[in-house]
Design an enzyme around this catalytic site. Structure first.
Site, PDB file in Angstrom:
ATOM      1  N   CYS A 294      36.949  14.278  15.772  1.00 30.47           N
ATOM      2  CA  CYS A 294      36.633  12.987  16.383  1.00 30.47           C
ATOM      3  C   CYS A 294      35.127  12.776  16.474  1.00 30.47           C
ATOM      4  CB  CYS A 294      37.265  12.892  17.766  1.00 30.47           C
ATOM      5  SG  CYS A 294      36.793  14.254  18.866  1.00 30.47           S
ATOM      6  N   GLU A 468      35.167  16.170  29.765  1.00 32.91           N
ATOM      7  CA  GLU A 468      35.608  17.559  29.723  1.00 32.91           C
ATOM      8  C   GLU A 468      34.383  18.435  29.508  1.00 32.91           C
ATOM      9  OE1 GLU A 468      40.114  17.567  28.091  1.00 32.91           O
ATOM     10  OE2 GLU A 468      38.622  17.168  26.551  1.00 32.91           O
TER      11      GLU A 468
END
Length: 487
Positions: A294, A468
């Site tokens: 990604c 995250e």
């Protein structure tokens, strides 16, 4: 790599569901195959969970939550530290396992194991730094106590492209915070997660804290768990399309969500950039994980004065990359994950060339077994081409020239996504201007890799919600409680 060595690492991994600290067969007795994308051959069969198995796993997580929340933060940290050490000790065999099921070259798989392990080391240290607060009420009549507690049972869904690291990036903060888990790895790459479950059990994680569901029916198994109401959080890494559906499901019970979704990363090269650094950064940002990331550079915008040199040098580097099975020596370009991935890349490249883009190298798939696509460079790619708006997820670098800084920023921001952007320039003022103007959650400034367990990873717009990693990564698994104290 010998066939016996390969079969040995596959045989060493549990193939059943991991529920309540035990390996159990799927309720239906069904299994599904795990396939080597480099050869198309079956590696093994793993248990195929049903919705009933999902409920059993959630039952185990709910039953374990109260006791695990009481485990001392230091002990939760020590569990993660022991798991970190086991991952590093077994780096070679875990890397081979990953290469067999996912396809990436062994050197990259070893790098991912180290990266994955680092999340455990980082959150082992964060477990003992969960803070709170004490304050006097403004009118002096009372006191405020602020404490943080685990969210509760969580549902974690991980993708196939980083099958170990995307697991530890979620499991690490969940364990550190005191949350139990039901985790579902991607059907293409379940073996790394199954291996990780065994390592965490060996490291002393209590039974029922981590429950692993492998299934060929992700939606059918996971939606009932999301709508059940007993889980209190969902953390998902995957496509934006699936993320939208999961958000709708989470709304039913108002679950907390962390969403790391799709990207469409622009890579900006200005005419004052250090060209050596720009080419090195381009190779890292494009070819890490064979472009199946990604964070992969999806669109290269290069200032007109240097576009010819950049295109030529990038083409030379891409042409020189050895292609083959990831277990072979010196291979850099492994297979894509499956035939659908090859078909998608093929369609995107054809669409670009039909619109006038020129192929400088590559531009097609490879005949024979496995799911290979050539390392490809396209130039003069028009803004309306599909691959400027869709994730390529393959080894294709599309180059478009620009003239002004304002034009570059406008083109870079012309997307619904906002995960990461890359900027190469030697002008400090421009670096800051452009970095602040780009609509992305992360910026790679004169470097082609941004991922680091100690930094907050995540995007804006339709690239996701939450972060995250970093000091904020554990907050996604904690609730803040305010206690009003009268004096």
């Amino acid at each position: 790599m010998s066939a016996s060595t390969e079969s040995g690492v596959v045989d060493a991994v549990g193939k059943e569901l991991f529920i309540g600290g035990k390996w159990v067969a799927a309720e239906s007795g069904k299994t599904f195959p795990v396939v080597d994308p480099a050869t198309g051959k079956e590696l093994c069969q793993v248990a195929d969970a049903s919705p009933a198995d999902g409920v059993t796993a959630l039952d185990a997580a709910v039953a374990a939550q109260a006791d695990f929340a009481k485990v001392a933060p230091r002990e939760r940290g020590e569990i993660l530290r022991r798991a970190y050490e086991l991952l590093m000790k077994r780096q070679d065999e875990l890397a081979l396992l990953m290469t067999l099921e996912m396809g990436k070259p062994l050197a990259e798989s070893k790098g991912e194991i180290a990266y994955a392990a680092e999340f455990f080391r980082w959150f082992a240290e964060e477990a003992v730094r969960i803070d709170g607060g004490y304050a006097t009420a403004p009118n002096g009549s009372g006191r405020f106590l602020i404490t943080k507690q685990p969210v509760g049972p969580t549902i974690l869904i991980t993708p196939w492209n980083f099958p170990m690291a995307m697991g530890t990036r979620k499991i690490g903060p969940a364990v550190a915070a005191g949350c139990t888990m039901v985790i579902k790895p991607a059907a293409q790459t379940p073996l790394s997660m199954l291996a990780l479950a065994g390592i965490l059990a060996e490291a002393g994680l209590p039974e029922g804290v981590l429950n692993v569901l492998t299934t060929s029916d992700s939606g059918g198994v996971m939606e009932p768990l999301i709508r059940d109401g007993r889980a209190r959080k969902l953390s998902f890494t995957g496509s934006t399309g699936v993320g939208r559906k999961l958000l709708e499901q989470c709304a039913d019970k108002v679950l907390r969500t962390s969403m790391e979704l799709g990207g469409n990363a622009p890579f900006l090269v200005f005419d004052d950039a250090d060209m050596d650094a720009a080419i090195d950064g381009a190779m890292q940002a494009k070819m890490r994980n064979i472009g199946e990331a990604c964070t992969a550079a999806n669109r290269f915008y290069v200032q007109r004065g240097v576009v010819e040199e950049f295109s030529r040098r990038l083409t030379e580097r891409m042409q020189a990359l050895p292609m083959g099975r990831g277990t072979e020596k010196d291979v850099v370009v492994g297979p894509l994950i499956d035939g659908k991935a090859v078909d998608k890349v093929t369609e995107l490249v054809k669409d670009a060339t039909d619109r006038g883009a020129k192929v400088l190298t590559g531009g097609s798939g490879v005949d024979g077994p496995g799911h290979f696509y050539q390392a490809t460079v396209l130039t003069d790619v028009p803004q309306e081409a599909r691959l400027t708006h869709e994730e390529i997820f393959g080894p294709v670098a599309p180059i478009t020239p620009f003239d002004t800084e304002e034009e570059a920023v406008a083109k870079a921001n012309d997307t619904e996504f906002g995960l990461v952007s890359y900027v190469f320039t030697s002008d400090l003022k421009r670096a800051l201007r452009v970095s602040e103007a780009l609509e992305a959650g992360m910026i790679g400034l004169n470097q082609g890799i941004v991922s680091n367990p100690a930094a907050p990873f995540g995007g804006i717009k339709q690239s996701g919600l939450g972060r995250e990693g970093g000091s904020v990564g554990i907050d996604e698994f904690l609730e803040t409680k305010y206690i009003a104290v009268a004096l």
